[in-house]
Design a protein around this motif. Structure first.
Motif, PDB file in Angstrom:
ATOM      1  N   TYR A   1       1.312  -1.525   0.208  1.00 39.37           N
ATOM      2  CA  TYR A   1      -0.336  -0.055   0.167  1.00 39.37           C
ATOM      3  C   TYR A   1       0.191   1.258   0.454  1.00 39.37           C
ATOM      4  O   TYR A   1       0.697   2.008  -0.606  1.00 39.37           O
ATOM      5  CB  TYR A   1      -1.112  -0.475   1.215  1.00 39.37           C
ATOM      6  N   THR A   2       1.860   0.958   0.907  1.00 43.16           N
ATOM      7  CA  THR A   2       2.485   2.939   0.362  1.00 43.16           C
ATOM      8  C   THR A   2       3.521   2.702  -0.342  1.00 43.16           C
ATOM      9  O   THR A   2       3.881   3.775  -0.703  1.00 43.16           O
ATOM     10  CB  THR A   2       3.424   2.615   2.429  1.00 43.16           C
TER      11      THR A   2
ATOM     12  N   GLU B   1       1.531   4.084  -2.688  1.00 48.81           N
ATOM     13  CA  GLU B   1       0.757   5.374  -2.600  1.00 48.81           C
ATOM     14  C   GLU B   1       1.686   6.292  -3.486  1.00 48.81           C
ATOM     15  O   GLU B   1       2.154   7.322  -4.091  1.00 48.81           O
ATOM     16  CB  GLU B   1       0.874   5.698  -1.652  1.00 48.81           C
TER      17      GLU B   1
END
Length: 124
Positions: free
Chosen positions: A114-115, A118
């Protein structure tokens, strides 16, 4: 019957050695040379080493690596590094600890994914 551990003479029908207590009828499992845990750990180390060197080299050789296509290549290396973390968990022989390890690593992979996703979507 002689005890293989202490060489004490025991009766032929004895289950355990009367000197050291060794089970006289125990046979060790045959190791066929296929130690999966060692292979998994070796693959983990090799992937970690190659991916770390590749990532370091790309970040040092490409001036603005976080722009353009290089960030996607580094992102692919991050994905490989994250999925590589599952190999030590698979190498654990205790079934309960293996499951706990896989669950924890899966949570870490989801968080890191997820990071990093992003980061990949950001434009500079």
């Amino acid at each position: 019957m002689n005890c293989p551990k202490c060489q004490n003479q025991n009766e032929e029908t004895a289950q355990f050695c009367k000197n050291c207590g060794l089970n006289l009828h125990y046979t060790q499992p045959i190791n066929n040379g296929n130690d999966t845990s060692s292979i998994l750990l070796l693959v983990f180390i090799l992937i970690a080493l190659v991916s770390a060197i590749s990532q370091f080299a790309l970040q040092k050789l490409v001036v603005h690596w976080y722009e353009g296509t290089t960030k996607y290549l580094i992102g692919s290396i991050w994905i490989l590094q994250n999925f590589n973390l599952i190999l030590p968990a698979l190498a654990i022989k205790n079934k309960t600890l293996k499951i706990i390890g896989i669950v924890l690593i899966s949570i870490l992979i989801i968080y890191q994914g997820y990071t990093n996703l992003e980061f990949m979507m950001r434009s500079y």
